[in-house]
Design an enzyme around this catalytic site. Structure first.
Site, PDB file in Angstrom:
ATOM      1  N   LYS A  44      -9.220  -2.583   5.436  1.00 34.59           N
ATOM      2  CA  LYS A  44      -8.531  -1.965   4.298  1.00 34.59           C
ATOM      3  C   LYS A  44      -7.642  -3.013   3.646  1.00 34.59           C
ATOM      4  O   LYS A  44      -6.990  -3.808   4.337  1.00 34.59           O
ATOM      5  CB  LYS A  44      -7.668  -0.794   4.776  1.00 34.59           C
ATOM      6  N   MET A  70      -5.481   6.597  -3.710  1.00 33.24           N
ATOM      7  CA  MET A  70      -4.893   6.491  -2.376  1.00 33.24           C
ATOM      8  C   MET A  70      -3.504   5.860  -2.415  1.00 33.24           C
ATOM      9  O   MET A  70      -2.611   6.234  -1.671  1.00 33.24           O
ATOM     10  CB  MET A  70      -5.793   5.700  -1.444  1.00 33.24           C
ATOM     11  N   LEU A  72      -2.919   2.474  -1.897  1.00 27.98           N
ATOM     12  CA  LEU A  72      -2.864   1.351  -0.954  1.00 27.98           C
ATOM     13  C   LEU A  72      -2.230   1.711   0.383  1.00 27.98           C
ATOM     14  O   LEU A  72      -1.393   0.976   0.922  1.00 27.98           O
ATOM     15  CB  LEU A  72      -2.094   0.178  -1.577  1.00 27.98           C
ATOM     16  N   CYS A 128      -6.747  -3.175  -7.641  1.00 24.29           N
ATOM     17  CA  CYS A 128      -6.375  -1.828  -7.223  1.00 24.29           C
ATOM     18  C   CYS A 128      -5.823  -1.076  -8.433  1.00 24.29           C
ATOM     19  O   CYS A 128      -4.852  -1.530  -9.063  1.00 24.29           O
ATOM     20  CB  CYS A 128      -5.329  -1.840  -6.120  1.00 24.29           C
ATOM     21  N   GLY A 220     -19.362   6.013  -6.741  1.00 22.56           N
ATOM     22  CA  GLY A 220     -20.563   6.809  -6.540  1.00 22.56           C
ATOM     23  C   GLY A 220     -21.548   6.689  -7.686  1.00 22.56           C
ATOM     24  O   GLY A 220     -21.569   5.693  -8.413  1.00 22.56           O
ATOM     25  N   GLY A 248     -21.946   2.497  -6.345  1.00 23.45           N
ATOM     26  CA  GLY A 248     -23.063   3.402  -6.567  1.00 23.45           C
ATOM     27  C   GLY A 248     -24.182   3.327  -5.555  1.00 23.45           C
ATOM     28  O   GLY A 248     -25.269   3.860  -5.800  1.00 23.45           O
TER      29      GLY A 248
HETATM   30  O1  LIG Z   1      -5.768   3.456  -3.962  1.00 24.37           O
HETATM   31  C1  LIG Z   1      -6.208   2.548  -3.205  1.00 24.37           C
HETATM   32  O2  LIG Z   1      -5.766   2.273  -2.071  1.00 24.37           O
HETATM   33  C2  LIG Z   1      -7.367   1.794  -3.779  1.00 24.37           C
HETATM   34  N1  LIG Z   1      -8.337   2.538  -4.378  1.00 24.37           N
HETATM   35  C3  LIG Z   1      -9.393   1.948  -5.013  1.00 24.37           C
HETATM   36  O3  LIG Z   1     -10.292   2.636  -5.550  1.00 24.37           O
HETATM   37  N2  LIG Z   1      -9.483   0.598  -5.037  1.00 24.37           N
HETATM   38  C4  LIG Z   1      -8.557  -0.203  -4.451  1.00 24.37           C
HETATM   39  O4  LIG Z   1      -8.699  -1.452  -4.498  1.00 24.37           O
HETATM   40  C5  LIG Z   1      -7.456   0.421  -3.781  1.00 24.37           C
HETATM   41 CL1  LIG Z   1      -6.282  -0.594  -3.003  1.00 24.37          CL
END
Ligand SMILES: O=C(O)c1[nH]c(=O)[nH]c(=O)c1Cl
Length: 309
Positions: A44, A70, A72, A128, A220, A248
Site C-alpha cells: 500500500k 480511501m 491514504l 493519489c 474497473g 480495467g
Molecule cells: O485514497 C487512496 O488511498 C488512494 N486511492 C486511489 O485510487 N489511488 C491512490 O493512489 C490512493 Cl493513495
C-alpha cells in the site's frame, strides 16, 4: 506456456501483480499476495506516519467497477520497510509504493529505503486523488519536475512512478518530456484511478461514499480504454523506459490488451478487490489459453505489438 516477464533486470514468473492499495495494507494481506499466483506484488502507498484515512464508507463497488476515496490509510513507511526487510525475495519480486504528503516526506522515506539496500523496487505515487487539499502532483507539471529532480538525486537508484490518467495529447507530450529528463525513472505505471468521479444511488438519491461529498477515484470497466491509451502513449514516448499497465483488468484478454499496448507487467485493482487473490490463477490461465490459441510462445512476443490501421 511461458508467461515470464522482466522489468529492470528482474525476472518474473508472470506479468501480474496487485495495484497498490488493493489487498496490501497489512502483513496478512501481503502474505496472501505472496502465496498467490501473482508474479510479484506491491505494498500500500505509504506515508511518513501512519494514517487512518478518510471517514467510511470510502469504497463502493458497482456493476462496472468501483469508486474510492480511501485517503491514504496505511501503517506508515517503517511497517512496510520491516516487511521488505523480513521478506524472502527468492519467492517473487516485491515492490514498495511511496506516497509522501510532501517532497520532504518522500525524501526521508526514500533515504531510509535506499539505506536499507533491499531488492524491493520503489513505485513513487504521484497520483493519489483522495487527500483533501493535496492536488495530484502529476497534474502540476512544475511540481512533478521538482519532485523527480529531488527524488532521483536522493534515492540514486532506478525507481518507477505511478501516474494518473491524462486525456489530452499535449499532456501526454508534456508529462513524457518531464519523465524523460530522469533516467533513474525506469518504469511508468499507468494508470491510477480516474479521479473525482461521482457514483449516485437512485434508491437513496444519494452519493455512495462519505468523503468529499461522494467524489472519488474510479476503477474497473469504466477505465480500461483510458488505461490502455495511457500505457500506449507513454510506451511510444519513453523508449528508454518500461511501462506497467493498470486499469480495467478483469480477464486474460484485458491482460493481453495491456501487453499489446506496451505493458511489461500488468496490475489488477478493482477486480482483485472483488474476487480476491485467487484471481491471479484465473488470469494466468486465461492469458496462457489466449496466447496458445494465437500461436504465441511467450509474452515478450506480444509486448508493444499493437497494430494501427
Ligand atoms: O485514497 C487512496 O488511498 C488512494 N486511492 C486511489 O485510487 N489511488 C491512490 O493512489 C490512493 Cl493513495
Amino acid at each position: 506456456m511461458d508467461l515470464s516477464a522482466s522489468l529492470l533486470d528482474i525476472r518474473f514468473a508472470n506479468p501480474l501483480l496487485n495495484a497498490s492499495g488493493v489487498w496490501c495494507r497489512y502483513n496478512e494481506e501481503l502474505d496472501g499476495l505472496r502465496d498467490s499466483a501473482a508474479g510479484s506484488f506491491i505494498t500500500k502507498s505509504c506515508t511518513l506516519a501512519t494514517r487512518a484515512g478518510n471517514p467510511e464508507p470510502r469504497y463502493y463497488a458497482t456493476p462496472l467497477g468501483s469508486i474510492n476515496s480511501m485517503g491514504l490509510p496505511n501503517e506508515g513507511y517503517t511497517y512496510y520497510l520491516d516487511y521488505a526487510r523480513a521478506y524472502d525475495y527468492a519467492k517473487k519480486p516485491l515492490f514498495m509504493s511511496v506516497a509522501g504528503l510532501s517532497l520532504e516526506d518522500n525524501l526521508a522515506m526514500l533515504a531510509a529505503i535506499r539505506d536499507a539496500g533491499l531488492p524491493a523496487v520503489v513505485e513513487l505515487n504521484l497520483s493519489c486523488p483522495n487527500v483533501p487539499g493535496k492536488p495530484q502532483i502529476a497534474y502540476d507539471f512544475a511540481a512533478m519536475d521538482r519532485m523527480l529532480e529531488a527524488t532521483s538525486r536522493e534515492y540514486g537508484r532506478p525507481f518507477g512512478v505511478k501516474m494518473p490518467p491524462y486525456f489530452d495529447i499535449a499532456h501526454f507530450d508534456e508529462a513524457a518530456a518531464i519523465l524523460n529528463k530522469y533516467p533513474l525513472v525506469a518504469f511508468i505505471t499507468c494508470i491510477n484511478s480516474i479521479g473525482n468521479a461521482l457514483v449516485i444511488d437512485i434508491e437513496q438519491e444519494s452519493v455512495v461514499i462519505k468523503p468529499k461529498d461522494g467524489f472519488g477515484g474510479i476503477g474497473g470497466d469504466y477505465v480500461l480504454p483510458t488505461a490502455l491509451a495511457n500505457v500506449n502513449a507513454f510506451f511510444r514516448r519513453c523508449p528508454q523506459k518500461q511501462v506497467i499497465g493498470c486499469g480495467g483488468v478483469k480477464t486474460g484478454e484485458h491482460v493481453f490488451m495491456h501487453l499489446l499496448a506496451g505493458a511489461s507487467l500488468v496490475q489488477v485493482g478493482t477486480a482483485l478487490q472483488e474476487e480476491g487473490p485467487g484471481i491471479f490463477a484465473r488470469l494466468n490461465g486465461e492469458l496462457a489459453a489466449l496466447l496458445e490459441r494465437k500461436g504465441y510462445t511467450s509474452i515478450e512476443a506480444v509486448l508493444g505489438k499493437l497494430k494501427t490501421l
